[in-house]
Design a protein around this motif. Structure first.
Motif, PDB file in Angstrom:
ATOM      1  N   THR A   3       0.859  -1.181   0.000  1.00 13.72           N
ATOM      2  CA  THR A   3       0.000   0.000   0.000  1.00 13.72           C
ATOM      3  C   THR A   3       0.893   1.228   0.000  1.00 13.72           C
ATOM      4  N   TYR A   4       0.653   2.148  -0.921  1.00 10.66           N
ATOM      5  CA  TYR A   4       1.433   3.374  -1.023  1.00 10.66           C
ATOM      6  C   TYR A   4       0.555   4.576  -0.710  1.00 10.66           C
ATOM      7  N   HIS A   5       1.132   5.551  -0.017  1.00  7.22           N
ATOM      8  CA  HIS A   5       0.435   6.780   0.358  1.00  7.22           C
ATOM      9  C   HIS A   5       0.919   7.890  -0.575  1.00  7.22           C
ATOM     10  N   TYR A   6      -0.025   8.601  -1.176  1.00  5.39           N
ATOM     11  CA  TYR A   6       0.283   9.679  -2.103  1.00  5.39           C
ATOM     12  C   TYR A   6      -0.332  10.982  -1.625  1.00  5.39           C
ATOM     13  N   ARG A   7       0.272  12.113  -2.030  1.00  6.81           N
ATOM     14  CA  ARG A   7      -0.277  13.434  -1.741  1.00  6.81           C
ATOM     15  C   ARG A   7      -0.049  14.337  -2.955  1.00  6.81           C
ATOM     16  N   ASP A  23       4.016  -2.000 -11.001  1.00  7.60           N
ATOM     17  CA  ASP A  23       3.192  -0.884 -11.455  1.00  7.60           C
ATOM     18  C   ASP A  23       3.983   0.423 -11.432  1.00  7.60           C
ATOM     19  N   GLU A  24       3.656   1.306 -12.357  1.00  7.98           N
ATOM     20  CA  GLU A  24       4.256   2.632 -12.388  1.00  7.98           C
ATOM     21  C   GLU A  24       3.663   3.482 -11.268  1.00  7.98           C
ATOM     22  N   PRO A  25       4.451   4.396 -10.679  1.00  2.00           N
ATOM     23  CA  PRO A  25       3.897   5.273  -9.648  1.00  2.00           C
ATOM     24  C   PRO A  25       2.814   6.185 -10.228  1.00  2.00           C
ATOM     25  N   ARG A  38       2.975  13.025  -5.450  1.00  4.25           N
ATOM     26  CA  ARG A  38       4.228  12.447  -4.989  1.00  4.25           C
ATOM     27  C   ARG A  38       3.932  11.413  -3.916  1.00  4.25           C
ATOM     28  N   LYS A  39       4.805  10.408  -3.800  1.00  8.27           N
ATOM     29  CA  LYS A  39       4.684   9.420  -2.728  1.00  8.27           C
ATOM     30  C   LYS A  39       5.071  10.069  -1.411  1.00  8.27           C
ATOM     31  N   VAL A  40       4.372   9.668  -0.358  1.00 11.08           N
ATOM     32  CA  VAL A  40       4.672  10.145   0.991  1.00 11.08           C
ATOM     33  C   VAL A  40       5.355   9.001   1.722  1.00 11.08           C
TER      34      VAL A  40
END
Length: 59
Positions: A3-7, A23-25, A38-40
């Motif tokens: 799980t990735y957090h984005y802002r 997967d691509e960001p 951007r990834k947090v």
């Protein structure tokens, strides 16, 4: 799957996504559709359980 957090830097929208390592960001905000996402990164919590840590270690 991680799980990735984005802002979004443009509108401040926070969201999380389940993505494979292949997967691509994500770069486009789902709210304002700007390319300011951007990834947090945050610290990973570490918890030591059981005996043998710190107080009971041999010196």
């Amino acid at each position: 799957m991680p799980t990735y957090h984005y802002r979004c830097k443009s509108c401040g929208y926070d969201f999380t996504e389940h993505q494979s390592f292949d997967d691509e960001p994500i770069t486009v905000c789902p709210e304002c559709h700007e390319q300011q996402v951007r990834k947090v990164f945050s610290a990973v919590p570490i918890e030591f359980k059981g005996s043998g840590f710190y107080r009971t270690d041999k010196k």
